[in-house]
Write a protein that holds these residues in place. Sequence first.
Motif, PDB file in Angstrom:
ATOM      1  N   LEU A 249      55.984  47.020  38.008  1.00  0.00           N
ATOM      2  CA  LEU A 249      56.204  47.194  36.568  1.00  0.00           C
ATOM      3  C   LEU A 249      55.329  48.300  36.009  1.00  0.00           C
ATOM      4  N   GLY A 250      54.109  48.433  36.522  1.00  0.00           N
ATOM      5  CA  GLY A 250      53.231  49.495  36.052  1.00  0.00           C
ATOM      6  C   GLY A 250      53.690  50.882  36.452  1.00  0.00           C
ATOM      7  N   GLN A 251      54.520  50.986  37.479  1.00  0.00           N
ATOM      8  CA  GLN A 251      55.033  52.286  37.910  1.00  0.00           C
ATOM      9  C   GLN A 251      56.256  52.735  37.116  1.00  0.00           C
ATOM     10  N   ALA A 252      56.760  51.873  36.227  1.00  0.00           N
ATOM     11  CA  ALA A 252      57.970  52.218  35.471  1.00  0.00           C
ATOM     12  C   ALA A 252      57.685  53.197  34.341  1.00  0.00           C
ATOM     13  N   ALA A 253      56.497  53.101  33.738  1.00  0.00           N
ATOM     14  CA  ALA A 253      56.150  53.971  32.606  1.00  0.00           C
ATOM     15  C   ALA A 253      54.644  54.114  32.542  1.00  0.00           C
ATOM     16  N   PRO A 254      54.159  55.239  32.012  1.00  0.00           N
ATOM     17  CA  PRO A 254      52.690  55.426  31.918  1.00  0.00           C
ATOM     18  C   PRO A 254      52.005  54.370  31.057  1.00  0.00           C
ATOM     19  N   ASP A 255      52.631  53.982  29.947  1.00  0.00           N
ATOM     20  CA  ASP A 255      52.022  52.966  29.084  1.00  0.00           C
ATOM     21  C   ASP A 255      51.941  51.625  29.800  1.00  0.00           C
ATOM     22  N   LEU A 256      52.953  51.296  30.595  1.00  0.00           N
ATOM     23  CA  LEU A 256      52.929  50.036  31.334  1.00  0.00           C
ATOM     24  C   LEU A 256      51.890  50.057  32.445  1.00  0.00           C
ATOM     25  N   HIS A 257      51.607  51.241  32.979  1.00  0.00           N
ATOM     26  CA  HIS A 257      50.587  51.346  34.019  1.00  0.00           C
ATOM     27  C   HIS A 257      49.215  50.967  33.467  1.00  0.00           C
ATOM     28  N   VAL A 258      48.934  51.361  32.240  1.00  0.00           N
ATOM     29  CA  VAL A 258      47.646  51.024  31.630  1.00  0.00           C
ATOM     30  C   VAL A 258      47.549  49.512  31.426  1.00  0.00           C
ATOM     31  N   LEU A 259      48.649  48.886  30.992  1.00  0.00           N
ATOM     32  CA  LEU A 259      48.637  47.446  30.772  1.00  0.00           C
ATOM     33  C   LEU A 259      48.543  46.677  32.092  1.00  0.00           C
ATOM     34  N   SER A 260      49.177  47.210  33.143  1.00  0.00           N
ATOM     35  CA  SER A 260      49.169  46.509  34.429  1.00  0.00           C
ATOM     36  C   SER A 260      47.792  46.515  35.093  1.00  0.00           C
ATOM     37  N   GLU A 261      46.869  47.377  34.636  1.00  0.00           N
ATOM     38  CA  GLU A 261      45.523  47.418  35.178  1.00  0.00           C
ATOM     39  C   GLU A 261      44.554  46.523  34.411  1.00  0.00           C
ATOM     40  N   ASP A 262      45.055  45.741  33.495  1.00  0.00           N
ATOM     41  CA  ASP A 262      44.203  44.868  32.699  1.00  0.00           C
ATOM     42  C   ASP A 262      43.507  43.851  33.592  1.00  0.00           C
ATOM     43  N   ARG A 263      42.199  43.735  33.487  1.00  0.00           N
ATOM     44  CA  ARG A 263      41.413  42.853  34.346  1.00  0.00           C
ATOM     45  C   ARG A 263      41.758  41.389  34.113  1.00  0.00           C
ATOM     46  N   LEU A 264      42.077  41.032  32.867  1.00  0.00           N
ATOM     47  CA  LEU A 264      42.383  39.642  32.557  1.00  0.00           C
ATOM     48  C   LEU A 264      43.671  39.188  33.234  1.00  0.00           C
ATOM     49  N   LEU A 265      44.641  40.089  33.375  1.00  0.00           N
ATOM     50  CA  LEU A 265      45.886  39.748  34.071  1.00  0.00           C
ATOM     51  C   LEU A 265      45.612  39.385  35.527  1.00  0.00           C
ATOM     52  N   TRP A 266      44.838  40.220  36.195  1.00  0.00           N
ATOM     53  CA  TRP A 266      44.563  39.985  37.614  1.00  0.00           C
ATOM     54  C   TRP A 266      43.622  38.795  37.814  1.00  0.00           C
ATOM     55  N   LYS A 267      42.738  38.562  36.854  1.00  0.00           N
ATOM     56  CA  LYS A 267      41.867  37.393  36.954  1.00  0.00           C
ATOM     57  C   LYS A 267      42.682  36.103  36.876  1.00  0.00           C
ATOM     58  N   ARG A 268      43.600  36.023  35.929  1.00  0.00           N
ATOM     59  CA  ARG A 268      44.444  34.843  35.809  1.00  0.00           C
ATOM     60  C   ARG A 268      45.345  34.687  37.023  1.00  0.00           C
ATOM     61  N   LEU A 269      45.783  35.795  37.585  1.00  0.00           N
ATOM     62  CA  LEU A 269      46.628  35.726  38.768  1.00  0.00           C
ATOM     63  C   LEU A 269      45.857  35.170  39.961  1.00  0.00           C
ATOM     64  N   CYS A 270      44.608  35.575  40.107  1.00  0.00           N
ATOM     65  CA  CYS A 270      43.776  35.037  41.192  1.00  0.00           C
ATOM     66  C   CYS A 270      43.484  33.560  40.987  1.00  0.00           C
ATOM     67  N   GLN A 271      43.178  33.189  39.760  1.00  0.00           N
ATOM     68  CA  GLN A 271      42.874  31.789  39.487  1.00  0.00           C
ATOM     69  C   GLN A 271      44.103  30.899  39.599  1.00  0.00           C
ATOM     70  N   TYR A 272      45.277  31.452  39.427  1.00  0.00           N
ATOM     71  CA  TYR A 272      46.504  30.663  39.555  1.00  0.00           C
ATOM     72  C   TYR A 272      46.809  30.347  41.018  1.00  0.00           C
ATOM     73  N   HIS A 273      46.601  31.304  41.904  1.00  0.00           N
ATOM     74  CA  HIS A 273      46.989  31.139  43.302  1.00  0.00           C
ATOM     75  C   HIS A 273      45.883  30.543  44.168  1.00  0.00           C
ATOM     76  N   PHE A 274      44.623  30.773  43.813  1.00  0.00           N
ATOM     77  CA  PHE A 274      43.537  30.431  44.724  1.00  0.00           C
ATOM     78  C   PHE A 274      42.492  29.577  44.013  1.00  0.00           C
ATOM     79  N   SER A 275      41.747  28.831  44.807  1.00  0.00           N
ATOM     80  CA  SER A 275      40.705  27.962  44.280  1.00  0.00           C
ATOM     81  C   SER A 275      39.431  28.770  44.029  1.00  0.00           C
ATOM     82  N   GLU A 276      38.498  28.150  43.307  1.00  0.00           N
ATOM     83  CA  GLU A 276      37.238  28.823  43.009  1.00  0.00           C
ATOM     84  C   GLU A 276      36.436  29.086  44.287  1.00  0.00           C
ATOM     85  N   ARG A 277      36.522  28.172  45.221  1.00  0.00           N
ATOM     86  CA  ARG A 277      35.801  28.354  46.483  1.00  0.00           C
ATOM     87  C   ARG A 277      36.349  29.542  47.265  1.00  0.00           C
TER      88      ARG A 277
END
Length: 355
Positions: A249-277
Amino acid sequence: MPFLGQDWRSPGQSWVKTADGWKRFLDEKSGSFVSDLSSYCSKEAYNKENLFNSLNYDVAAKKRKKDILNSKTKTQYFHQEKWIYVHKGSTKERHGYCTLGEAFNRLDFSTAILDSRRFNYVVRLLELIAKSQLTSLSGIAQKNFMNILEKVVLKVLEDQQNIRLIRELLQTLYTSLCTLVQRVGKSVLVGNINMWVYRMETILHWQQQLSGIQITRPAFKGLTFTDLPVCLQLNIMQRLSDGRDLVSLGQAAPDLHVLSEDRLLWKRLCQYHFSERQIRKRLILSDKGQLDWKKMYFKLIRCYPRREQYGDTLQLCRHCHILSWKGTDHPCTANNPESCSMPLSPQDFINLFKF
């Protein structure tokens, strides 16, 4: 004891091979059995099916052509049942046990792929079978597997969705077949080796078709995704459960690329799939001294399995041991059948038939 049946001194019956198999034909005029197959087919076709008409006939070439014909057959040898009873041993009421191939044949997977809620579930199940359970299927179940796979590929080619998912499935299946044919040996596969070679060629053809897909921009001039407010765009991105979709999705447009690099998005994605350990074992710092959640996500998916999420799954009733799709009524004698239902992931479905 008298012999009830056709006189043993009478001439043998005449059979003609059709698309549904060998069938016995009667003469329309006399009502007796046909004694000459040439009256119902041309001489060339008759000689082609009868191996004894010519001593110089190439048996190997005919065998390969017959295998290819069988592999092209669209007939699916399975029952489209909404539920099946899973029994693992013989009892006074039931003899035998239910195998993975039998369940795969009887459950209606062919129609399930047309439902968007069940599509990812069936594709994941096909991938797991292709990895390790292909040799445990019967010949009919293996043929049914290829027929359902063909329907999946045709659906993706038509609607141009889930392309990467099917590419991974075809690559997994092709790798497994190469291992079984070349390294393990031909005896582990049901059927002639020429039939499996043809199927591998078909898989390569499907991969070429998927690689050649050109997604055209729709001629819709209304509101698009980039026209939405930034807060709504981030809210939609948070619904994506696969990091590769977020990168695409970030490769579709320059503005979307900036949003796709948001740290909070990737943090929630990690916490959704994996445990704290699991996350603490794979910490990666960026140049600024902060946690690089994007790199951590792709590092974690190489080490641990991701959390699976499906719109609809198969369910097993703990009371009556009936396997069915979610929302399908089955003859359960429990007072509250919904409380007895246990959802099964694709891996749980395969483990259910390991004895």
